[in-house]
Design a protein around this motif. Sequence first.
Motif, PDB file in Angstrom:
ATOM      1  N   LEU A  28      16.060  21.963 -11.559  1.00 42.76           N
ATOM      2  CA  LEU A  28      15.385  23.083 -10.625  1.00 42.76           C
ATOM      3  C   LEU A  28      15.445  24.476 -11.734  1.00 42.76           C
ATOM      4  N   ASP A  29      14.563  25.309 -11.133  1.00 45.66           N
ATOM      5  CA  ASP A  29      14.631  26.427 -11.772  1.00 45.66           C
ATOM      6  C   ASP A  29      14.817  27.629 -10.654  1.00 45.66           C
ATOM      7  N   VAL A  30      15.828  28.444 -10.914  1.00 51.36           N
ATOM      8  CA  VAL A  30      15.791  29.478  -9.953  1.00 51.36           C
ATOM      9  C   VAL A  30      15.296  30.799 -10.702  1.00 51.36           C
ATOM     10  N   CYS A  31      14.042  31.119 -10.110  1.00 51.88           N
ATOM     11  CA  CYS A  31      13.016  31.816 -10.729  1.00 51.88           C
ATOM     12  C   CYS A  31      13.430  33.354 -10.451  1.00 51.88           C
ATOM     13  N   ASN A  32      13.885  33.751  -9.143  1.00 51.68           N
ATOM     14  CA  ASN A  32      13.753  35.426  -8.742  1.00 51.68           C
ATOM     15  C   ASN A  32      14.895  35.572  -7.830  1.00 51.68           C
ATOM     16  N   MET A  33      15.630  36.433  -8.000  1.00 49.46           N
ATOM     17  CA  MET A  33      16.696  36.975  -7.079  1.00 49.46           C
ATOM     18  C   MET A  33      16.462  38.132  -6.847  1.00 49.46           C
ATOM     19  N   ILE A  34      16.386  38.855  -5.640  1.00 49.75           N
ATOM     20  CA  ILE A  34      16.010  40.262  -5.199  1.00 49.75           C
ATOM     21  C   ILE A  34      17.115  40.851  -4.385  1.00 49.75           C
TER      22      ILE A  34
ATOM     23  N   CYS B 174       9.774  13.280  -0.916  1.00 43.87           N
ATOM     24  CA  CYS B 174      11.247  13.669  -0.879  1.00 43.87           C
ATOM     25  C   CYS B 174      11.355  15.252  -0.551  1.00 43.87           C
ATOM     26  N   ILE B 175      10.279  15.802  -1.349  1.00 46.49           N
ATOM     27  CA  ILE B 175      10.248  17.423  -1.459  1.00 46.49           C
ATOM     28  C   ILE B 175       8.990  17.589  -2.051  1.00 46.49           C
ATOM     29  N   GLU B 176       8.244  18.906  -1.685  1.00 49.65           N
ATOM     30  CA  GLU B 176       7.076  19.207  -2.409  1.00 49.65           C
ATOM     31  C   GLU B 176       7.607  19.757  -3.569  1.00 49.65           C
ATOM     32  N   LEU B 177       7.270  19.118  -4.848  1.00 52.23           N
ATOM     33  CA  LEU B 177       7.554  19.385  -6.192  1.00 52.23           C
ATOM     34  C   LEU B 177       6.853  20.637  -6.713  1.00 52.23           C
ATOM     35  N   ASP B 178       7.405  21.376  -7.873  1.00 48.29           N
ATOM     36  CA  ASP B 178       6.696  22.455  -8.428  1.00 48.29           C
ATOM     37  C   ASP B 178       6.118  23.578  -7.492  1.00 48.29           C
ATOM     38  N   THR B 179       6.844  23.509  -6.689  1.00 46.60           N
ATOM     39  CA  THR B 179       6.218  24.699  -5.482  1.00 46.60           C
ATOM     40  C   THR B 179       7.579  25.545  -5.152  1.00 46.60           C
ATOM     41  N   PRO B 180       7.305  26.867  -5.111  1.00 47.85           N
ATOM     42  CA  PRO B 180       8.498  27.782  -4.819  1.00 47.85           C
ATOM     43  C   PRO B 180       8.837  27.788  -3.492  1.00 47.85           C
ATOM     44  N   TYR B 181      10.199  27.753  -3.381  1.00 46.76           N
ATOM     45  CA  TYR B 181      10.840  27.756  -2.065  1.00 46.76           C
ATOM     46  C   TYR B 181      11.599  29.077  -2.116  1.00 46.76           C
ATOM     47  N   ASP B 182      11.462  29.770  -1.211  1.00 53.34           N
ATOM     48  CA  ASP B 182      12.048  31.275  -0.943  1.00 53.34           C
ATOM     49  C   ASP B 182      13.103  30.964   0.117  1.00 53.34           C
ATOM     50  N   PHE B 183      14.401  31.227  -0.158  1.00 58.66           N
ATOM     51  CA  PHE B 183      15.471  31.271   0.737  1.00 58.66           C
ATOM     52  C   PHE B 183      16.061  32.788   0.906  1.00 58.66           C
ATOM     53  N   HIS B 184      15.603  33.202   2.218  1.00 58.11           N
ATOM     54  CA  HIS B 184      16.199  34.480   2.640  1.00 58.11           C
ATOM     55  C   HIS B 184      17.395  34.284   3.155  1.00 58.11           C
ATOM     56  N   PHE B 185      18.440  35.173   2.690  1.00 57.57           N
ATOM     57  CA  PHE B 185      19.837  35.152   3.055  1.00 57.57           C
ATOM     58  C   PHE B 185      20.034  36.003   4.314  1.00 57.57           C
ATOM     59  N   GLY B 186      20.854  35.578   5.139  1.00 60.25           N
ATOM     60  CA  GLY B 186      20.985  36.041   6.555  1.00 60.25           C
ATOM     61  C   GLY B 186      21.506  35.106   7.579  1.00 60.25           C
TER      62      GLY B 186
ATOM     63  N   MET C  30      16.395  34.501  -2.823  1.00 58.77           N
ATOM     64  CA  MET C  30      16.372  33.408  -4.113  1.00 58.77           C
ATOM     65  C   MET C  30      15.213  32.585  -3.857  1.00 58.77           C
ATOM     66  N   ARG C  31      14.414  32.479  -5.061  1.00 57.35           N
ATOM     67  CA  ARG C  31      13.417  31.477  -5.036  1.00 57.35           C
ATOM     68  C   ARG C  31      13.881  30.270  -6.108  1.00 57.35           C
ATOM     69  N   VAL C  32      13.657  29.047  -5.628  1.00 58.09           N
ATOM     70  CA  VAL C  32      13.985  27.721  -6.191  1.00 58.09           C
ATOM     71  C   VAL C  32      12.791  27.086  -6.342  1.00 58.09           C
ATOM     72  N   ILE C  33      12.460  26.333  -7.596  1.00 57.36           N
ATOM     73  CA  ILE C  33      11.584  25.227  -7.722  1.00 57.36           C
ATOM     74  C   ILE C  33      12.036  23.986  -8.243  1.00 57.36           C
ATOM     75  N   PHE C  34      11.541  23.038  -7.404  1.00 57.77           N
ATOM     76  CA  PHE C  34      12.165  21.614  -7.571  1.00 57.77           C
ATOM     77  C   PHE C  34      11.237  20.978  -8.491  1.00 57.77           C
ATOM     78  N   HIS C  35      11.751  20.145  -9.482  1.00 59.11           N
ATOM     79  CA  HIS C  35      10.873  19.434 -10.463  1.00 59.11           C
ATOM     80  C   HIS C  35      11.368  17.828 -10.116  1.00 59.11           C
ATOM     81  N   ALA C  36      10.338  17.250 -10.631  1.00 56.24           N
ATOM     82  CA  ALA C  36      10.456  15.775 -10.558  1.00 56.24           C
ATOM     83  C   ALA C  36      11.497  14.974 -11.201  1.00 56.24           C
ATOM     84  N   ASP C  37      12.104  15.579 -12.310  1.00 60.66           N
ATOM     85  CA  ASP C  37      13.142  14.970 -13.170  1.00 60.66           C
ATOM     86  C   ASP C  37      14.608  15.295 -12.587  1.00 60.66           C
ATOM     87  N   ALA C  38      14.759  16.011 -11.248  1.00 63.72           N
ATOM     88  CA  ALA C  38      15.791  16.333 -10.697  1.00 63.72           C
ATOM     89  C   ALA C  38      16.565  17.491 -11.202  1.00 63.72           C
TER      90      ALA C  38
END
Length: 193
Positions: free
Chosen positions: A184-190, A117-129, A174-182
């Motif tokens: 997620l962690d929003v780890c960092n906002m710059i 479905c998605i690579e789990l426990d991996t940070p995904y960075d969403f750059h807005f714009g 925004m950095r988001v990490i998805f976990h196997a139990d559905a």
Amino acid sequence: MPLLNPESEMCEIRFSGSAFDFQWNGKALEVKDAWAYPVVEFDAIESDTTKLQLTISSLLPDDIKLAVDVVPGVSEIVFSGKSSGKPYDLEVEGYFMPQEEEKKLSITCRYQMNESCIELDTPYDFHFGEDCLSLIVGGPGEVEWNGQVWEKTDLVKDVLRKMGQRVAQRTEMMRVIFHADATLDVCNMIFPV
């Protein structure tokens, strides 16, 4: 005493709100979490009277549908089911007690997303714009909005582009990490300087 009939007892009720016990991966939803409570329904499966179709809505973006085995008793109906091979593995077990004054439903779910479905426990960075939000699936057709006729897909793309620009005025990434139990962690906002 005769055994309870799962089809007539369970298929007539739409369970919602905090009126039943619900556990998700070992955590019980409490009264303070009532907004997050799912809607649970059971439907008959005509080809097999030993099973019911369980549908859990309002918990994940898509409804969870699972055929569950039902075992009728004199005072309760026990059910269980397992699903795998989808983007997730799910085990459900529970019981239903159709008491005279108050019907009681209890469900325990064990849910795990698969790596497909998605690579789990991996940070995904969403750059807005401009291109931070995108449309994956769109349907054909037109819609009228503010006096203009738009292709549905074009309208959604335009709205997502404008949302990204609006968010980028205050938040760069925004950095988001998805976990196997559905979860997620929003780890960092710059924030832009």
